[in-house]
Motif scaffolding. Structure first.
Motif, short mmCIF file in Angstrom:
data_model
loop_
_atom_site.label_atom_id
_atom_site.label_comp_id
_atom_site.label_asym_id
_atom_site.label_seq_id
_atom_site.Cartn_x
_atom_site.Cartn_y
_atom_site.Cartn_z
N UNK A 89 0.86 -1.19 0.00
CA UNK A 89 0.00 0.00 0.00
C UNK A 89 0.90 1.23 0.00
N UNK A 90 0.61 2.15 -0.90
CA UNK A 90 1.32 3.43 -0.94
C UNK A 90 0.33 4.50 -0.52
N UNK A 91 0.56 5.07 0.65
CA UNK A 91 -0.42 5.97 1.24
C UNK A 91 0.05 7.43 1.20
N UNK A 92 -0.77 8.26 0.57
CA UNK A 92 -0.55 9.72 0.63
C UNK A 92 -1.53 10.26 1.66
N UNK A 93 -1.10 11.23 2.46
CA UNK A 93 -2.02 11.81 3.43
C UNK A 93 -1.72 13.30 3.58
N UNK A 94 -2.70 14.04 4.10
CA UNK A 94 -2.46 15.47 4.36
C UNK A 94 -1.73 15.62 5.69
N UNK A 95 -1.67 16.85 6.21
CA UNK A 95 -0.84 17.07 7.40
C UNK A 95 -1.61 16.94 8.72
N UNK A 96 -2.84 16.44 8.67
CA UNK A 96 -3.66 16.35 9.91
C UNK A 96 -3.20 15.19 10.80
N UNK A 97 -2.91 14.08 10.20
CA UNK A 97 -2.47 12.91 10.99
C UNK A 97 -3.64 12.14 11.56
N UNK A 98 -3.43 10.88 11.85
CA UNK A 98 -4.50 10.02 12.36
C UNK A 98 -4.13 8.55 12.22
N UNK A 99 -3.16 8.29 11.32
CA UNK A 99 -2.73 6.91 11.13
C UNK A 99 -1.93 6.42 12.34
N UNK A 100 -2.25 5.23 12.80
CA UNK A 100 -1.53 4.65 13.94
C UNK A 100 -1.12 3.22 13.60
N UNK A 101 0.10 2.86 13.98
CA UNK A 101 0.56 1.48 13.76
C UNK A 101 0.78 0.81 15.12
N UNK A 102 0.56 -0.48 15.15
CA UNK A 102 0.69 -1.20 16.41
C UNK A 102 2.13 -1.68 16.58
N UNK A 103 2.76 -1.25 17.67
CA UNK A 103 4.12 -1.70 17.94
C UNK A 103 4.07 -3.14 18.44
N UNK A 104 4.90 -3.97 17.78
CA UNK A 104 4.79 -5.41 18.07
C UNK A 104 5.24 -5.76 19.48
N UNK A 105 6.28 -5.04 19.95
CA UNK A 105 6.89 -5.44 21.22
C UNK A 105 5.91 -5.31 22.40
N UNK A 106 5.10 -4.23 22.41
CA UNK A 106 4.23 -4.04 23.57
C UNK A 106 2.76 -3.78 23.21
N UNK A 116 5.73 15.92 5.19
CA UNK A 116 5.36 16.60 3.95
C UNK A 116 6.07 15.93 2.76
N UNK A 117 5.32 15.71 1.69
CA UNK A 117 5.89 15.16 0.45
C UNK A 117 6.43 13.74 0.59
N UNK A 118 5.97 13.01 1.57
CA UNK A 118 6.45 11.62 1.72
C UNK A 118 5.27 10.66 1.73
N UNK A 119 5.48 9.49 1.22
CA UNK A 119 4.47 8.43 1.27
C UNK A 119 4.74 7.52 2.46
N UNK A 120 3.67 6.90 2.95
CA UNK A 120 3.82 5.78 3.88
C UNK A 120 3.68 4.52 3.03
N UNK A 121 4.64 3.60 3.17
CA UNK A 121 4.56 2.34 2.43
C UNK A 121 4.25 1.22 3.42
N UNK A 152 -6.96 10.98 3.15
CA UNK A 152 -5.83 10.09 2.85
C UNK A 152 -6.14 9.34 1.56
N UNK A 153 -5.09 9.03 0.83
CA UNK A 153 -5.27 8.39 -0.49
C UNK A 153 -4.38 7.16 -0.59
N UNK A 154 -4.88 5.99 -0.19
CA UNK A 154 -4.07 4.78 -0.36
C UNK A 154 -4.19 4.21 -1.77
#
Ligand SMILES: O=C(O)CCC(=O)C(=O)O
Ligand SMILES: [Fe+2]
Length: 217
Positions: A89-106, A116-121, A152-154
């Protein structure tokens, strides 16, 4: 190639979205996806073009997510926790934020700060299975903001519907047994889609249902 654009969320109107711009974006982001696929193949000591054949009749699509603001964000559903079922998945998003990932360790949910100007892969489930767990797809969710709209635009890079997804032969042998039994991507995706946002509920389909060996931590 024609890509499906799916609209999701509050007040996004298809008439506001320029068709040519979407198509142009789809073409360009697809080139990036193929490049990433090559790099992933090389990182697994495979020829650069080892995975591209699976995408000849690809089922990729773009989704335009609109999250309207909500005064009580913790009570609202943005996108519930899930793992992306496809390859990448290549995700473009604005600057508001909201995406959260689950940390495996805890098991903590970590907010991904928009850059800015970066994708989340996101590596999806299919790359996890092809690589026999050398890559792992990440659990994530999207929260809504109390004051601001968020867009957001995945781009979901998915293989042909007839793809039989299984660990690659080159990565398995007597010492490294295949950890998954094969499954059909089209059927997997159709089953997943029927359950909408309940993505990690027990009745929903997961690659763990195809797991042959216990997961080593
Ligand atoms: O909006 C986001 O940041 C993530 C959306 C997402 O995970 C998805 O559409 O699969
Ligand atoms: Fe996702």
């Amino acid at each position: 190639m024609g890509l499906v654009v799916v609209l999701s969320g509050g007040q996004l109107s298809p008439t506001l979205i320029a068709r040519e711009e979407c198509e142009h974006y789809a073409e360009e982001v697809q080139k990036l996806a193929y490049k990433l696929l090559e790099l992933i193949s090389l990182s697994l000591d495979l020829p650069a073009n080892r995975l591209s054949g699976f995408f000849k009749d690809q089922t990729s699509f773009i989704r335009l997510n609109h999250y309207p603001p909500c005064p009580v964000p913790h009570l609202a559903l943005g996108v519930g926790r899930h793992k992306d079922a496809g390859a990448l998945t290549i995700l473009a998003q604005d600057d508001v934020g909201g995406l959260e990932v689950k940390r495996k360790t805890d098991g903590e949910w970590i907010r991904v700060k928009p850059t800015h100007d970066a994708y989340i892969i996101n590596v999806g489930d299919i790359i996890q299975v092809w690589s026999n767990d050398r890559y792992e797809s990440v659990e994530h969710r999207a929260a809504v903001n109390c004051k601001k709209d968020r867009i957001s635009i995945p781009f979901f890079f998915n293989p042909a519907h007839y793809t039989n997804v299984k660990p690659l032969e080159e990565l398995t042998d007597d010492q490294n047994l295949a950890k998954y039994k094969p499954y059909n991507w089209g059927r997997f995706f159709a089953t997943r889609k029927r359950s909408n946002f309940q993505k990690l509920n027990v009745e929903n389909i997961q690659i763990s249902h195809f797991r042959l060996l216990e997961k080593s931590v």
